[in-house]
Enzyme design. Structure first.
Site, PDB file in Angstrom:
ATOM      1  N   CYS A 110       0.440  -0.793  -0.455  1.00 15.45           N
ATOM      2  CA  CYS A 110       0.520   0.261   0.086  1.00 15.45           C
ATOM      3  C   CYS A 110       1.494   1.278  -0.240  1.00 15.45           C
ATOM      4  O   CYS A 110       1.982   1.506  -0.644  1.00 15.45           O
ATOM      5  CB  CYS A 110      -0.930   0.105   0.969  1.00 15.45           C
ATOM      6  SG  CYS A 110      -2.580   1.321   0.767  1.00 15.45           S
ATOM      7  N   HIS A 204      -2.722  -5.767   0.364  1.00 16.29           N
ATOM      8  CA  HIS A 204      -2.156  -6.139   1.442  1.00 16.29           C
ATOM      9  C   HIS A 204      -1.533  -8.039   2.017  1.00 16.29           C
ATOM     10  O   HIS A 204      -2.989  -7.873   2.954  1.00 16.29           O
ATOM     11  CB  HIS A 204      -2.907  -5.984   2.279  1.00 16.29           C
ATOM     12  CG  HIS A 204      -3.034  -3.838   3.144  1.00 16.29           C
ATOM     13  ND1 HIS A 204      -1.848  -3.375   3.193  1.00 16.29           N
ATOM     14  CD2 HIS A 204      -3.478  -2.743   2.266  1.00 16.29           C
ATOM     15  CE1 HIS A 204      -1.901  -2.256   3.602  1.00 16.29           C
ATOM     16  NE2 HIS A 204      -3.302  -1.599   2.943  1.00 16.29           N
ATOM     17  N   GLU A 206       0.074  -8.688   4.361  1.00 15.73           N
ATOM     18  CA  GLU A 206      -0.099  -8.760   5.837  1.00 15.73           C
ATOM     19  C   GLU A 206      -1.217  -8.693   6.102  1.00 15.73           C
ATOM     20  O   GLU A 206      -1.096  -9.399   7.860  1.00 15.73           O
ATOM     21  CB  GLU A 206       1.134  -8.165   6.281  1.00 15.73           C
ATOM     22  CG  GLU A 206       0.602  -6.954   6.689  1.00 15.73           C
ATOM     23  CD  GLU A 206       0.329  -5.445   4.735  1.00 15.73           C
ATOM     24  OE1 GLU A 206      -0.273  -4.076   5.433  1.00 15.73           O
ATOM     25  OE2 GLU A 206       0.459  -6.846   4.195  1.00 15.73           O
TER      26      GLU A 206
END
Length: 292
Positions: A110, A204, A206
């Site tokens: 991001c 994202h 993660e």
């Protein structure tokens, strides 16, 4: 190199301003940097992870540490707008230029992609096709992306967690666009600058799904203003479904309602790019991921 090598040393660069960091903690119990550390330790048990806040005034590396002493640097998401000149953006960009100059391989998601873009001479702007919220849909690798190790294991089109109002406008000279979709042209890229290499994504990998639902609730006003929901209640109802899928990722009914498959619902698959980056570090300590 196997990703569980205990000697790995990672530095997580968290560029959330303090207020945003605390709002996120209140919402989901962890800051963006804390999420990254938790995810990296799942992928590389036994790794040594340090966290730094480069957008904060006076931020410093741990005592005795140098950027070149890490195997990889990871840049988190952040509400910073990289097309604005502020002390926070200047500090974040200066940090990223130092990472490039150190030669330490880096990865970002991001705003991390946006910071690396600006640091290497590219530009960022507000999203031209509107808010991309909850999930980026039908991300498609480019011809170069289909053979790039960052996206190894991803299909011809896939979805991923995403919440962003800004996007890469122009990549730096020599950068490689690896994936995009209808909303955001640069969903993944490789950037080489000043002796360093960066792999990044606009989405994202993660995040857990409870963090997606938390982001939706925190940004409900913006989602309503953008016309993606008619009210706070509608945002909450959607977020409730995402949260329920987090608690029970095997629920096919929820996945069907949300239009998701295992690319998002399976945690290991969702983290594909992070795992690929760690595996690509390979060879001698600090060796850079290589172009295909």
């Amino acid at each position: 190199m196997h990703p569980t090598r205990s000697a790995l040393r990672f530095l997580v660069a968290e560029s959330e301003p303090p207020e945003a960091r605390e709002r996120r903690r209140e919402s989901v119990g962890r800051s963006s940097g804390e999420t990254y550390v938790e995810t990296l330790l799942r992928l590389a048990p036994g790794a040594e992870c340090h966290r730094i806040k480069p957008a904060d005034a006076g931020a410093e590396l741990p005592a005795g540490a140098a950027l070149s002493g890490y195997d990889g640097v990871f840049l988190t998401g952040s509400p910073l707008h990289l097309y604005k000149e502020t002390p926070e953006t200047r500090r974040a960009v200066a940090f990223m230029r130092a990472v490039f100059a150190s030669g330490t391989p880096s990865f970002g998601s991001c705003a991390g992609l946006q910071v690396a873009t600006v640091a290497a001479g590219g530009t960022v702007r507000p999203n031209q096709r509107g808010y991309e919220a909850a999930f980026a849909r039908r991300i498609t690798p480019t011809e170069r992306g289909r053979g790039h190790p960052l996206l190894a294991g991803r299909p011809a089109a896939y979805d991923a967690p995403a919440v962003h109002t800004d996007e890469v406008e122009t990549l730096p000279e020599g950068a490689v666009r690896l994936a995009g979709n209808r909303v955001t042209a640069v969903q993944a890229a490789e950037i080489r600058f000043d002796g360093g290499v960066f792999w990044g994504v606009q989405y994202h990998p993660e995040l857990a799904l409870d963090e997606v639902s938390g982001a939706l609730r925190r940004q409900a006003g913006g989602l309503v203003a953008a016309g993606l929901a008619g009210s706070q209640d509608e945002v909450d109802a959607y977020a409730d479904q995402v949260e329920a899928l987090h608690r029970a990722p095997g629920r096919r009914d929820l996945a069907w309602r949300l239009g998701l498959d295992e690319q998002v619902t399976d945690a290991a698959t969702r983290r594909t790019e992070l795992r690929n980056f760690i595996e690509a570090l390979g060879g001698p300590r600090g060796a850079a991921p290589r172009r295909p």
